[in-house]
Design a protein around this motif. Structure first.
Motif, PDB file in Angstrom:
ATOM      1  N   PHE A 102     -27.288 -18.340 -65.261  1.00 17.49           N
ATOM      2  CA  PHE A 102     -27.277 -17.166 -65.926  1.00 17.49           C
ATOM      3  C   PHE A 102     -26.194 -15.982 -65.593  1.00 17.49           C
ATOM      4  CE2 PHE A 102     -31.304 -18.451 -66.410  1.00 17.49           C
ATOM      5  CZ  PHE A 102     -31.324 -18.443 -67.804  1.00 17.49           C
ATOM      6  N   ALA A 103     -26.209 -15.146 -66.722  1.00 19.39           N
ATOM      7  CA  ALA A 103     -25.260 -13.918 -66.239  1.00 19.39           C
ATOM      8  C   ALA A 103     -24.955 -12.942 -65.173  1.00 19.39           C
ATOM      9  CB  ALA A 103     -24.027 -13.342 -67.250  1.00 19.39           C
ATOM     10  N   HIS A 104     -26.637 -12.138 -65.014  1.00 19.20           N
ATOM     11  CA  HIS A 104     -27.297 -11.035 -64.549  1.00 19.20           C
ATOM     12  C   HIS A 104     -28.879 -11.741 -64.642  1.00 19.20           C
ATOM     13  CE1 HIS A 104     -26.982  -9.456 -68.542  1.00 19.20           C
ATOM     14  NE2 HIS A 104     -25.753  -9.378 -68.568  1.00 19.20           N
ATOM     15  N   GLN A 105     -29.666 -10.902 -64.372  1.00 21.86           N
ATOM     16  CA  GLN A 105     -30.718 -10.685 -63.854  1.00 21.86           C
ATOM     17  C   GLN A 105     -31.610 -10.286 -65.071  1.00 21.86           C
ATOM     18  OE1 GLN A 105     -32.581  -9.108 -60.230  1.00 21.86           O
ATOM     19  NE2 GLN A 105     -34.827  -8.941 -61.504  1.00 21.86           N
ATOM     20  N   SER A 106     -30.328  -9.513 -65.524  1.00 16.92           N
ATOM     21  CA  SER A 106     -30.934  -9.584 -66.985  1.00 16.92           C
ATOM     22  C   SER A 106     -31.426  -9.639 -68.313  1.00 16.92           C
ATOM     23  CB  SER A 106     -30.972  -7.528 -67.506  1.00 16.92           C
ATOM     24  OG  SER A 106     -28.943  -7.901 -68.255  1.00 16.92           O
ATOM     25  N   HIS A 107     -30.124 -11.045 -68.034  1.00 16.92           N
ATOM     26  CA  HIS A 107     -29.632 -12.031 -69.315  1.00 16.92           C
ATOM     27  C   HIS A 107     -30.720 -13.203 -68.264  1.00 16.92           C
ATOM     28  CE1 HIS A 107     -26.786 -15.834 -69.854  1.00 16.92           C
ATOM     29  NE2 HIS A 107     -27.768 -14.935 -71.307  1.00 16.92           N
ATOM     30  N   MET A 108     -30.899 -13.943 -67.505  1.00 19.29           N
ATOM     31  CA  MET A 108     -32.100 -14.304 -67.985  1.00 19.29           C
ATOM     32  C   MET A 108     -33.256 -13.686 -67.904  1.00 19.29           C
ATOM     33  SD  MET A 108     -33.304 -16.305 -63.905  1.00 19.29           S
ATOM     34  CE  MET A 108     -34.304 -14.375 -62.664  1.00 19.29           C
ATOM     35  N   VAL A 149     -29.751 -23.479 -72.362  1.00 12.85           N
ATOM     36  CA  VAL A 149     -30.790 -22.293 -71.922  1.00 12.85           C
ATOM     37  C   VAL A 149     -31.774 -22.804 -71.929  1.00 12.85           C
ATOM     38  CG1 VAL A 149     -31.854 -20.173 -72.746  1.00 12.85           C
ATOM     39  CG2 VAL A 149     -29.390 -20.750 -72.942  1.00 12.85           C
ATOM     40  N   GLU A 150     -32.211 -23.891 -72.245  1.00 16.50           N
ATOM     41  CA  GLU A 150     -33.593 -23.594 -72.030  1.00 16.50           C
ATOM     42  C   GLU A 150     -33.616 -25.032 -70.509  1.00 16.50           C
ATOM     43  OE1 GLU A 150     -38.011 -26.012 -72.379  1.00 16.50           O
ATOM     44  OE2 GLU A 150     -36.722 -24.143 -73.142  1.00 16.50           O
ATOM     45  N   VAL A 151     -32.427 -25.228 -70.067  1.00 20.30           N
ATOM     46  CA  VAL A 151     -32.956 -26.103 -68.949  1.00 20.30           C
ATOM     47  C   VAL A 151     -32.566 -24.774 -67.196  1.00 20.30           C
ATOM     48  CG1 VAL A 151     -31.301 -27.389 -67.704  1.00 20.30           C
ATOM     49  CG2 VAL A 151     -31.608 -28.806 -69.700  1.00 20.30           C
ATOM     50  N   ARG A 152     -31.482 -24.198 -67.768  1.00 22.25           N
ATOM     51  CA  ARG A 152     -30.997 -22.472 -67.246  1.00 22.25           C
ATOM     52  C   ARG A 152     -32.798 -22.500 -66.804  1.00 22.25           C
ATOM     53  NH1 ARG A 152     -25.864 -20.555 -69.434  1.00 22.25           N
ATOM     54  NH2 ARG A 152     -24.803 -21.750 -68.365  1.00 22.25           N
ATOM     55  N   VAL A 153     -33.414 -22.235 -67.588  1.00 23.58           N
ATOM     56  CA  VAL A 153     -34.990 -21.133 -67.321  1.00 23.58           C
ATOM     57  C   VAL A 153     -35.573 -22.252 -67.047  1.00 23.58           C
ATOM     58  CG1 VAL A 153     -37.104 -20.590 -68.116  1.00 23.58           C
ATOM     59  CG2 VAL A 153     -34.603 -19.648 -69.577  1.00 23.58           C
ATOM     60  N   GLN A 154     -35.873 -23.696 -66.980  1.00 21.59           N
ATOM     61  CA  GLN A 154     -36.861 -24.554 -66.387  1.00 21.59           C
ATOM     62  C   GLN A 154     -36.074 -24.410 -64.745  1.00 21.59           C
ATOM     63  OE1 GLN A 154     -39.440 -24.789 -67.986  1.00 21.59           O
ATOM     64  NE2 GLN A 154     -38.507 -24.367 -70.062  1.00 21.59           N
TER      65      GLN A 154
END
Length: 270
Positions: free
Chosen positions: A241-247, A214-219
């Motif tokens: 991410f599955a969708h915008q709210s997940h992000m 999740v950290e790598v996806r956020v970066q």
């Protein structure tokens, strides 16, 4: 370490704290080549994996591969040369006075301690506080002092026998973070069963495999927000991410900001 970047878009933040006694820097994922002759000691923690070449206290250059969660203490007077083709986000604390003036022991030799969960947690907390447009000075100084207190560690570096195996895992996550990776797939890179892999990875990095993914996806999403005009919904899907709210939920937990707030800080339109 890079010392000339200055904007939120580039991810660089710097604050002098406690009346100029401490200098706290959030160094971005960016290529750099720098030589740093330290007057006082410094303490840093890798928030992302970083690979390159460095020379510590000599002219002998060596390849390095610094994993997330690696805590590094450099005592006063040790010159550090370091360069990397892409860098990696890094929290760096410099003393601008004798550490003893803060009631903190002064280090006598350079030390590295991988998989330091406490250092990684404090580094991530400091990042959230530095990125907050309404900075809480007391909270930031408290976090910096807690991080500074880790400079008293006097443990030998962890054994690196498993570095090759876990290097494969980190590389796989870096390359396929947008895919639905499974624990079984990640464990297969090391030849371990899932339970043992989970325990060993968490010990080596200071975070669970899922938390690191999740950290790598956020970066990755941060970089797209900073350097593109893609809609946030498209960025969410692009980065796994599955969708915008997940992000959005991941952003709030890790950075303390929503993606829209982060885009506003970077000077781009929603």
């Amino acid at each position: 370490m890079p010392g000339t970047l200055s904007s939120k878009v580039q991810g660089y933040e710097r604050r002098e704290l406690l009346g100029g006694t401490l200098d706290l820097q959030l160094l971005p994922r960016a290529a750099y080549s720098a030589r740093d002759p330290l007057q006082w000691q410094s303490l840093g923690v890798s928030l992302e994996r970083q690979q390159g070449v460095h020379a510590i206290g000599s002219d002998r250059r060596e390849d390095f591969d610094s994993w997330p969660g690696t805590l590094a203490l450099t005592p006063a007077g040790v010159e550090v040369f370091s360069e990397s083709p892409h860098g990696g986000e890094y929290l760096l604390l410099r003393w601008l006075a004798e550490p003893r003036n803060l009631g903190i022991a002064s280090g006598s030799r350079r030390l590295q301690l991988p998989g330091h969960a406490r250092a990684l947690a404090l580094g991530r907390q400091a990042r959230r506080l530095l990125l907050d447009p309404n900075q809480d000075q007391l909270a930031l100084e408290q976090c910096a002092l807690q991080f500074a207190g880790l400079a008293t560690f006097d443990k030998p570096a962890a054994k690196v026998a498993r570095r090759v195996e876990f290097s494969r895992v980190l590389t796989l996550i870096d390359q396929q973070y947008a895919e639905p990776l499974s624990l079984t797939e990640l464990a297969a890179c090391t030849g371990r069963n899932e339970l043992r892999f989970l325990r060993d990875f968490t010990r080596a990095i200071g975070m669970t495999p899922h938390a690191w993914l999740v950290e790598v996806r956020v970066q990755a999403a941060r970089r797209l927000i900073e350097h593109s005009d893609l809609p946030l919904a498209a960025i969410a899907l692009e980065t796994g991410f599955a969708h915008q709210s997940h992000m959005g939920s991941a952003f709030r937990k890790i950075l303390g900001l929503t993606p829209s707030q982060y885009r506003a800080l970077s000077g781009r339109r929603g």
